[in-house]
Design a protein around this motif. Sequence first.
Motif, PDB file in Angstrom:
ATOM      1  N   TYR A   1       0.834  -1.202   0.000  1.00 20.35           N
ATOM      2  CA  TYR A   1       0.000   0.000   0.000  1.00 20.35           C
ATOM      3  C   TYR A   1       0.870   1.255   0.000  1.00 20.35           C
ATOM      4  O   TYR A   1       0.639   2.184  -0.753  1.00 20.35           O
ATOM      5  CB  TYR A   1      -0.914  -0.012   1.233  1.00 20.35           C
ATOM      6  N   ARG A   2       1.885   1.230   0.865  1.00 16.60           N
ATOM      7  CA  ARG A   2       2.783   2.389   0.926  1.00 16.60           C
ATOM      8  C   ARG A   2       3.528   2.591  -0.370  1.00 16.60           C
ATOM      9  O   ARG A   2       3.697   3.709  -0.818  1.00 16.60           O
ATOM     10  CB  ARG A   2       3.819   2.181   2.047  1.00 16.60           C
ATOM     11  N   ARG A   3       3.965   1.470  -0.949  1.00 19.36           N
ATOM     12  CA  ARG A   3       4.718   1.565  -2.195  1.00 19.36           C
ATOM     13  C   ARG A   3       3.850   2.147  -3.311  1.00 19.36           C
ATOM     14  O   ARG A   3       4.285   3.001  -4.069  1.00 19.36           O
ATOM     15  CB  ARG A   3       5.223   0.174  -2.580  1.00 19.36           C
ATOM     16  N   ARG A   4       2.610   1.677  -3.393  1.00 20.00           N
ATOM     17  CA  ARG A   4       1.696   2.187  -4.415  1.00 20.00           C
ATOM     18  C   ARG A   4       1.428   3.669  -4.188  1.00 20.00           C
ATOM     19  O   ARG A   4       1.424   4.459  -5.128  1.00 20.00           O
ATOM     20  CB  ARG A   4       0.394   1.396  -4.398  1.00 20.00           C
ATOM     21  N   ALA A   5       1.221   4.055  -2.948  1.00 14.71           N
ATOM     22  CA  ALA A   5       0.970   5.460  -2.622  1.00 14.71           C
ATOM     23  C   ALA A   5       2.174   6.310  -3.013  1.00 14.71           C
ATOM     24  O   ALA A   5       2.026   7.398  -3.564  1.00 14.71           O
ATOM     25  CB  ALA A   5       0.672   5.610  -1.140  1.00 14.71           C
ATOM     26  N   PHE A   6       3.359   5.782  -2.745  1.00 12.19           N
ATOM     27  CA  PHE A   6       4.576   6.516  -3.092  1.00 12.19           C
ATOM     28  C   PHE A   6       4.716   6.674  -4.601  1.00 12.19           C
ATOM     29  O   PHE A   6       5.064   7.736  -5.090  1.00 12.19           O
ATOM     30  CB  PHE A   6       5.800   5.779  -2.520  1.00 12.19           C
TER      31      PHE A   6
ATOM     32  N   HIS B   1       4.744  10.109  -6.857  1.00 11.56           N
ATOM     33  CA  HIS B   1       5.794  10.419  -7.823  1.00 11.56           C
ATOM     34  C   HIS B   1       5.194  10.782  -9.181  1.00 11.56           C
ATOM     35  O   HIS B   1       5.599  11.747  -9.809  1.00 11.56           O
ATOM     36  CB  HIS B   1       6.746   9.231  -7.960  1.00 11.56           C
ATOM     37  N   VAL B   2       4.197  10.000  -9.599  1.00 11.63           N
ATOM     38  CA  VAL B   2       3.522  10.265 -10.876  1.00 11.63           C
ATOM     39  C   VAL B   2       2.854  11.634 -10.850  1.00 11.63           C
ATOM     40  O   VAL B   2       2.969  12.413 -11.792  1.00 11.63           O
ATOM     41  CB  VAL B   2       2.484   9.158 -11.188  1.00 11.63           C
TER      42      VAL B   2
END
Length: 51
Positions: free
Chosen positions: A7-12, A16-17
């Motif tokens: 979840y954190r990785r996707r949010a990060f 960035h996008v």
Amino acid sequence: MMMDYQYRRRAFQNLHVEQEEAKNEMKQHIKKSKTMMAYLSSFFCFFHHTS
């Protein structure tokens, strides 16, 4: 635990996008305003010379 990491990785990645999109949007905006300023300054120069 793994779910939290994903979840954190996707949010990060999304963040960035969004930052990249904001940067590109800003560049486009600056390009447009530079063009507009060039147009206006040439117009005012022309106007100044004719009056």
